[in-house]
Design a protein around this motif. Structure first.
Motif, PDB file in Angstrom:
ATOM      1  N   THR A 226       0.837  -1.200   0.000  1.00 11.95           N
ATOM      2  CA  THR A 226       0.000   0.000   0.000  1.00 11.95           C
ATOM      3  C   THR A 226       0.871   1.248   0.000  1.00 11.95           C
ATOM      4  OG1 THR A 226      -1.763  -1.158   1.164  1.00 11.95           O
ATOM      5  CG2 THR A 226      -1.812   1.248   1.246  1.00 11.95           C
ATOM      6  N   TRP A 227       1.921   1.251   0.848  1.00 10.94           N
ATOM      7  CA  TRP A 227       2.823   2.406   0.910  1.00 10.94           C
ATOM      8  C   TRP A 227       3.537   2.589  -0.427  1.00 10.94           C
ATOM      9  CZ3 TRP A 227       8.199   2.580   0.480  1.00 10.94           C
ATOM     10  CH2 TRP A 227       8.770   3.831   0.743  1.00 10.94           C
ATOM     11  N   LEU A 228       3.988   1.509  -1.022  1.00  9.15           N
ATOM     12  CA  LEU A 228       4.748   1.563  -2.278  1.00  9.15           C
ATOM     13  C   LEU A 228       3.907   2.100  -3.426  1.00  9.15           C
ATOM     14  CD1 LEU A 228       7.507   0.862  -3.532  1.00  9.15           C
ATOM     15  CD2 LEU A 228       6.593  -1.405  -4.046  1.00  9.15           C
ATOM     16  N   PHE A 229       2.647   1.681  -3.492  1.00  3.71           N
ATOM     17  CA  PHE A 229       1.780   2.059  -4.610  1.00  3.71           C
ATOM     18  C   PHE A 229       0.711   3.071  -4.208  1.00  3.71           C
ATOM     19  CE2 PHE A 229       3.335  -2.219  -5.697  1.00  3.71           C
ATOM     20  CZ  PHE A 229       3.967  -1.917  -6.900  1.00  3.71           C
ATOM     21  N   TRP A 230       0.942   3.806  -3.110  1.00  2.78           N
ATOM     22  CA  TRP A 230      -0.071   4.734  -2.597  1.00  2.78           C
ATOM     23  C   TRP A 230      -0.499   5.752  -3.645  1.00  2.78           C
ATOM     24  CZ3 TRP A 230      -3.407   4.953   1.184  1.00  2.78           C
ATOM     25  CH2 TRP A 230      -4.003   6.160   1.509  1.00  2.78           C
ATOM     26  N   ASP A 231       0.487   6.394  -4.334  1.00  2.00           N
ATOM     27  CA  ASP A 231       0.138   7.402  -5.337  1.00  2.00           C
ATOM     28  C   ASP A 231      -0.690   6.806  -6.462  1.00  2.00           C
ATOM     29  OD1 ASP A 231       1.299   9.439  -3.983  1.00  2.00           O
ATOM     30  OD2 ASP A 231       3.112   9.542  -5.198  1.00  2.00           O
ATOM     31  N   ASP A 232      -0.314   5.595  -6.903  1.00  2.00           N
ATOM     32  CA  ASP A 232      -1.071   4.957  -7.986  1.00  2.00           C
ATOM     33  C   ASP A 232      -2.479   4.589  -7.545  1.00  2.00           C
ATOM     34  OD1 ASP A 232       0.996   5.096  -9.845  1.00  2.00           O
ATOM     35  OD2 ASP A 232       1.914   3.273  -9.068  1.00  2.00           O
ATOM     36  N   LEU A 233      -2.628   4.217  -6.258  1.00  2.00           N
ATOM     37  CA  LEU A 233      -3.947   3.837  -5.757  1.00  2.00           C
ATOM     38  C   LEU A 233      -4.838   5.057  -5.554  1.00  2.00           C
ATOM     39  CD1 LEU A 233      -2.869   1.193  -3.085  1.00  2.00           C
ATOM     40  CD2 LEU A 233      -4.061   0.720  -5.227  1.00  2.00           C
ATOM     41  N   MET A 234      -4.245   6.161  -5.101  1.00  2.00           N
ATOM     42  CA  MET A 234      -5.033   7.326  -4.722  1.00  2.00           C
ATOM     43  C   MET A 234      -5.216   8.338  -5.860  1.00  2.00           C
ATOM     44  SD  MET A 234      -6.074   6.754  -1.743  1.00  2.00           S
ATOM     45  CE  MET A 234      -6.766   8.354  -1.359  1.00  2.00           C
ATOM     46  N   TYR A 235      -4.257   8.401  -6.790  1.00  2.00           N
ATOM     47  CA  TYR A 235      -4.295   9.429  -7.823  1.00  2.00           C
ATOM     48  C   TYR A 235      -4.184   8.812  -9.207  1.00  2.00           C
ATOM     49  CZ  TYR A 235      -2.970  12.192  -3.743  1.00  2.00           C
ATOM     50  OH  TYR A 235      -2.917  12.746  -2.504  1.00  2.00           O
ATOM     51  N   PRO A 236      -4.853   9.429 -10.199  1.00  2.00           N
ATOM     52  CA  PRO A 236      -4.665   8.953 -11.579  1.00  2.00           C
ATOM     53  C   PRO A 236      -3.201   9.105 -11.988  1.00  2.00           C
ATOM     54  CG  PRO A 236      -6.505  10.509 -11.434  1.00  2.00           C
ATOM     55  CD  PRO A 236      -5.789  10.544 -10.110  1.00  2.00           C
ATOM     56  N   LEU A 237      -2.658   8.100 -12.623  1.00  2.00           N
ATOM     57  CA  LEU A 237      -1.282   8.127 -13.129  1.00  2.00           C
ATOM     58  C   LEU A 237      -0.256   8.325 -12.017  1.00  2.00           C
ATOM     59  CD1 LEU A 237      -1.967  10.488 -16.178  1.00  2.00           C
ATOM     60  CD2 LEU A 237      -1.978   7.988 -16.182  1.00  2.00           C
ATOM     61  N   GLY A 238      -0.660   8.160 -10.760  1.00  2.00           N
ATOM     62  CA  GLY A 238       0.271   8.353  -9.659  1.00  2.00           C
ATOM     63  C   GLY A 238       0.661   9.804  -9.445  1.00  2.00           C
ATOM     64  N   ASP A 239      -0.092  10.750  -9.990  1.00  4.44           N
ATOM     65  CA  ASP A 239       0.232  12.175  -9.901  1.00  4.44           C
ATOM     66  C   ASP A 239      -0.960  12.916  -9.298  1.00  4.44           C
ATOM     67  OD1 ASP A 239       0.927  14.831 -10.276  1.00  4.44           O
ATOM     68  OD2 ASP A 239       1.632  14.551 -12.335  1.00  4.44           O
ATOM     69  N   PRO A 240      -0.779  13.552  -8.126  1.00  2.00           N
ATOM     70  CA  PRO A 240      -1.912  14.261  -7.510  1.00  2.00           C
ATOM     71  C   PRO A 240      -2.414  15.438  -8.333  1.00  2.00           C
ATOM     72  CG  PRO A 240       0.121  14.671  -6.289  1.00  2.00           C
ATOM     73  CD  PRO A 240       0.430  13.616  -7.296  1.00  2.00           C
ATOM     74  N   ARG A 241      -1.637  15.894  -9.331  1.00  2.00           N
ATOM     75  CA  ARG A 241      -2.069  17.008 -10.193  1.00  2.00           C
ATOM     76  C   ARG A 241      -2.974  16.534 -11.314  1.00  2.00           C
ATOM     77  NH1 ARG A 241       3.561  18.962 -12.305  1.00  2.00           N
ATOM     78  NH2 ARG A 241       3.473  16.746 -12.849  1.00  2.00           N
ATOM     79  N   ALA A 242      -2.930  15.235 -11.631  1.00  2.38           N
ATOM     80  CA  ALA A 242      -3.684  14.698 -12.769  1.00  2.38           C
ATOM     81  C   ALA A 242      -5.160  14.545 -12.415  1.00  2.38           C
ATOM     82  CB  ALA A 242      -3.103  13.354 -13.191  1.00  2.38           C
ATOM     83  N   CYS A 243      -6.013  14.860 -13.360  1.00  2.00           N
ATOM     84  CA  CYS A 243      -7.455  14.694 -13.178  1.00  2.00           C
ATOM     85  C   CYS A 243      -7.876  13.309 -13.660  1.00  2.00           C
ATOM     86  CB  CYS A 243      -8.219  15.770 -13.945  1.00  2.00           C
ATOM     87  SG  CYS A 243      -7.866  17.450 -13.368  1.00  2.00           S
ATOM     88  N   ALA A 244      -8.936  12.797 -13.075  1.00  2.00           N
ATOM     89  CA  ALA A 244      -9.448  11.470 -13.444  1.00  2.00           C
ATOM     90  C   ALA A 244      -9.727  11.417 -14.939  1.00  2.00           C
ATOM     91  CB  ALA A 244     -10.721  11.178 -12.662  1.00  2.00           C
TER      92      ALA A 244
END
Length: 199
Positions: free
Chosen positions: A51-69
């Motif tokens: 979960t820690w390793l893939f947190w950005d990918d799980l929570m954000y599109p493309l693993g980037d918090p700036r990217a929109c769904a």
């Protein structure tokens, strides 16, 4: 009660077997408890690490918090649109990429410098907004404009439109009280082909 050979009768044998099996069952149960605890702890550790390793990918599109769904490609950390970097103080950065096109939204106090670097205004042009270098965009005062796919806050009217870098376009918030002035820290939306992202 003992039989002729000195052993207990059937009842005694049955009771003895029940006692033995009961003790063995409890003993087996207690032997497995530490192993079950270790297995559970190991599973939790692995799940937590993944979960820690893939947190950005799980929570954000493309693993980037700036990217929109719905974005189909990630923009680089330092976004370049038509050869022009976003201002160094850009905040609230959001983007949406789809089928070779990108739209980026940000807020900055360095918008005049950004427009100058993008060759949208001359370096000596006061005011920043004039009809030689752009046009009023059809958005009423305090109306909001959020292009399809883009997330975050919409651009507030009134707004000014420029033909932007790389055959794209740029929209900038302007002051509702002074027709040719920018808002303080205006929001900007930049539309450009995906091919121009890397300069």
């Amino acid at each position: 009660m003992r039989d002729a050979d000195g052993f207990g009768g059937p009842e005694a044998v049955r009771d003895g077997l029940e006692e033995c099996s009961g003790d063995t069952g409890e003993l087996r149960h207690h032997r497995w408890l530490p192993f079950l605890g270790l297995i559970t702890a190991a599973c939790l550790l692995v799940a937590g690490s993944l979960t820690w390793l893939f947190w950005d990918d799980l929570m954000y599109p493309l693993g980037d918090p700036r990217a929109c769904a719905g974005s189909d490609a990630a923009l680089p950390r330092d976004i370049v649109a038509g050869g022009v970097n976003l201002p160094s103080d850009a905040s609230e950065v959001r983007y949406y990429t789809h089928e070779g096109q990108a739209v980026v939204s940000f807020v900055s106090s360095q918008v005049p410098d950004y427009l100058l670097r993008a060759n949208l205004i001359p370096d000596v042009a006061p005011p920043v907004l004039d009809r030689n270098h752009g046009d009023a965009y059809g958005l009423g005062a305090d109306d909001r404009d959020l292009p399809e796919g883009l997330c975050g806050e919409g651009l507030r009217g009134p707004a000014w439109s420029f033909s932007g870098p790389g055959s794209g376009s740029v929209l900038v918030e302007r002051s509702p009280s002074a027709g040719y002035e920018l808002r303080t820290r205006p929001r900007v939306q930049v539309f450009f082909p995906w091919a121009t992202v890397n300069g």
